[in-house]
Design a protein around this motif. Sequence first.
Motif, mmCIF file in Angstrom:
data_model
loop_
_atom_site.group_PDB
_atom_site.id
_atom_site.type_symbol
_atom_site.label_atom_id
_atom_site.label_comp_id
_atom_site.label_asym_id
_atom_site.label_seq_id
_atom_site.Cartn_x
_atom_site.Cartn_y
_atom_site.Cartn_z
ATOM 1 N N TYR A 1 0.714 -1.227 0.026
ATOM 2 C CA TYR A 1 -0.050 0.096 0.000
ATOM 3 C C TYR A 1 0.845 1.169 0.112
ATOM 4 O O TYR A 1 0.668 2.048 -0.671
ATOM 5 C CB TYR A 1 -0.774 0.174 1.231
ATOM 6 C CG TYR A 1 -1.923 1.129 0.985
ATOM 7 C CD1 TYR A 1 -3.047 1.201 0.453
ATOM 8 C CD2 TYR A 1 -1.591 2.371 1.900
ATOM 9 C CE1 TYR A 1 -3.997 2.224 0.620
ATOM 10 C CE2 TYR A 1 -2.443 3.549 1.872
ATOM 11 C CZ TYR A 1 -3.745 3.346 1.201
ATOM 12 O OH TYR A 1 -4.731 4.412 1.131
ATOM 13 N N ARG A 2 1.862 1.145 0.795
ATOM 14 C CA ARG A 2 2.716 2.434 0.869
ATOM 15 C C ARG A 2 3.349 2.892 -0.464
ATOM 16 O O ARG A 2 3.751 3.650 -0.705
ATOM 17 C CB ARG A 2 3.772 2.104 2.183
ATOM 18 C CG ARG A 2 4.870 3.229 2.286
ATOM 19 C CD ARG A 2 5.657 3.044 3.279
ATOM 20 N NE ARG A 2 6.760 1.863 2.639
ATOM 21 C CZ ARG A 2 7.575 1.139 3.418
ATOM 22 N NH1 ARG A 2 7.561 1.203 4.755
ATOM 23 N NH2 ARG A 2 8.358 0.295 2.869
ATOM 24 N N ASN A 3 3.977 1.591 -1.241
ATOM 25 C CA ASN A 3 4.629 1.790 -2.331
ATOM 26 C C ASN A 3 3.890 2.188 -3.525
ATOM 27 O O ASN A 3 4.259 2.913 -4.306
ATOM 28 C CB ASN A 3 5.206 0.218 -2.632
ATOM 29 C CG ASN A 3 6.200 -0.112 -1.697
ATOM 30 O OD1 ASN A 3 6.828 0.669 -0.880
ATOM 31 N ND2 ASN A 3 6.744 -1.400 -1.748
ATOM 32 N N VAL A 4 2.707 1.584 -3.471
ATOM 33 C CA VAL A 4 1.599 2.091 -4.423
ATOM 34 C C VAL A 4 1.190 3.434 -4.510
ATOM 35 O O VAL A 4 1.237 4.171 -5.292
ATOM 36 C CB VAL A 4 0.389 1.032 -4.377
ATOM 37 C CG1 VAL A 4 -0.719 1.551 -5.677
ATOM 38 C CG2 VAL A 4 0.906 -0.207 -5.371
ATOM 39 N N MET A 5 0.734 3.811 -3.116
ATOM 40 C CA MET A 5 0.200 5.100 -3.013
ATOM 41 C C MET A 5 1.243 6.175 -2.848
ATOM 42 O O MET A 5 1.091 7.262 -2.839
ATOM 43 C CB MET A 5 -0.517 5.168 -1.783
ATOM 44 C CG MET A 5 -2.157 4.228 -1.735
ATOM 45 S SD MET A 5 -3.104 4.713 -3.212
ATOM 46 C CE MET A 5 -3.571 6.479 -2.937
ATOM 47 N N GLY A 6 2.550 5.947 -2.344
ATOM 48 C CA GLY A 6 3.371 6.982 -2.173
ATOM 49 C C GLY A 6 3.058 7.948 -1.197
ATOM 50 O O GLY A 6 2.771 7.539 -0.059
ATOM 51 N N ALA A 7 3.516 8.967 -1.526
ATOM 52 C CA ALA A 7 3.189 10.359 -0.457
ATOM 53 C C ALA A 7 1.652 10.342 -0.204
ATOM 54 O O ALA A 7 1.112 10.739 0.970
ATOM 55 C CB ALA A 7 3.512 11.473 -1.197
ATOM 56 N N GLY A 8 0.727 9.731 -1.014
ATOM 57 C CA GLY A 8 -0.764 9.443 -0.684
ATOM 58 C C GLY A 8 -1.148 8.678 0.634
ATOM 59 O O GLY A 8 -2.415 8.704 1.136
#
Length: 404
Positions: free
Chosen positions: A276-283
């Motif tokens: 999730y962190r990787n896909v969403m990045g800063a989001g």
Amino acid sequence: MSRKTAEAAGLKRRTLVQAAAVAPAALAFPALVRAQAAPVRIGYTMARTGPWTTGAQVSQEPNYLLWAEQQNAAGGLNVKGQRRLIELVSSDDRSDIETCVRSYEKLMGSDKVNLILAPWGSNANFAVAPLATRFGYPLLGPTALSRRLIEMKLPYFFSLLQQPAPMMNALVDMLKANGVRSVATIYVDDLFGLENYAALKVALQGSGISLVEDKSYPLGVKDLSPVLRSMKDKNPDAFIGLTYPPDTILASRQAKEIGFNPKFFYASVGTAFQLYRNVMGAGAEGVLGMGSWNSKTSPGAKAYFDAHVKKFGAQKEPDRWASGATWAGLEILTAAVGKIGLDRKALRDYIAKTEHDTILGKIRFAGSENTGTPGTVGQWQKGEFEVVWPKANATAALIAKPNW
């Protein structure tokens, strides 16, 4: 030599090689009996293909492999004072309930493995747990979130995750404490989604928080934007997604695309994944979800996290929710077998009646339910999924979510 004979011989050679590799490590345990003994055969199925794969291959199977490797490197599993190598007997259940059930029937019925480990997810555990009780195999389920399963009162089944009521109570308690007056929710139309949605509605009663919109969606959904647009129009303070990993990411991406920015954005299974962190990045910053631990939770949690990353690499971290429950279940099983041996009825009794030390803290069971671990809420903050509620378990304070 026939093909089958050759394959059998190859398997035997591989087993002997594995035994030879761990033999030097076994010398480090003179207090344990190191006589030659048959391996402990431990069976399970796991989703390696199909829609359950993401969760299964983050939260569960890597932990099974790491645990077996660690035990075998120590000379084998301690079975009441005797080290015996672990032989994992596993297969792909293809994210299919029927395949899962048939496989466990074979493992326990004709294969007669010594122990079993749980499959992934509420639906699979709901199908397999009655079989485990029928065959008399303790089953520690780290990814089953089902009150109905608890209420079946199956004496051989133990659920490690916090159940829907404590999880939704913790979420609503947090939202109320932070001035939320309205929420909108989506939920997957299966056992997990339905039970958590029901628990959420009960938790909202008398909270002063109104449910302005609620929508179910089918497993495998490809587009959530219409319902998200409808919710955006109602401008709720909080969004709650009772979602599986692919849907968690889908809802987050589409909320970002349409500019849906409630003050609190909560999605459940998968939010605590590194993916999730990787896909969403800063989001990802400020997004909330189900989670109960990280490497700050305890020294044991830090050691486990580091060992997992060492084996699987920095790109495959354990998730900050069910991975911890999986490892805690393996800790419970390890301690029980060390004290009791492989008598499955005695193992069941020991697990049921003992308070267990784990990386998540003290775990104890009331029937099938883990009553030692409270409901929790996690949140992405600067690249780490922090426990933010309740405050007694928090690894960081709750922060305001920035706009996507």
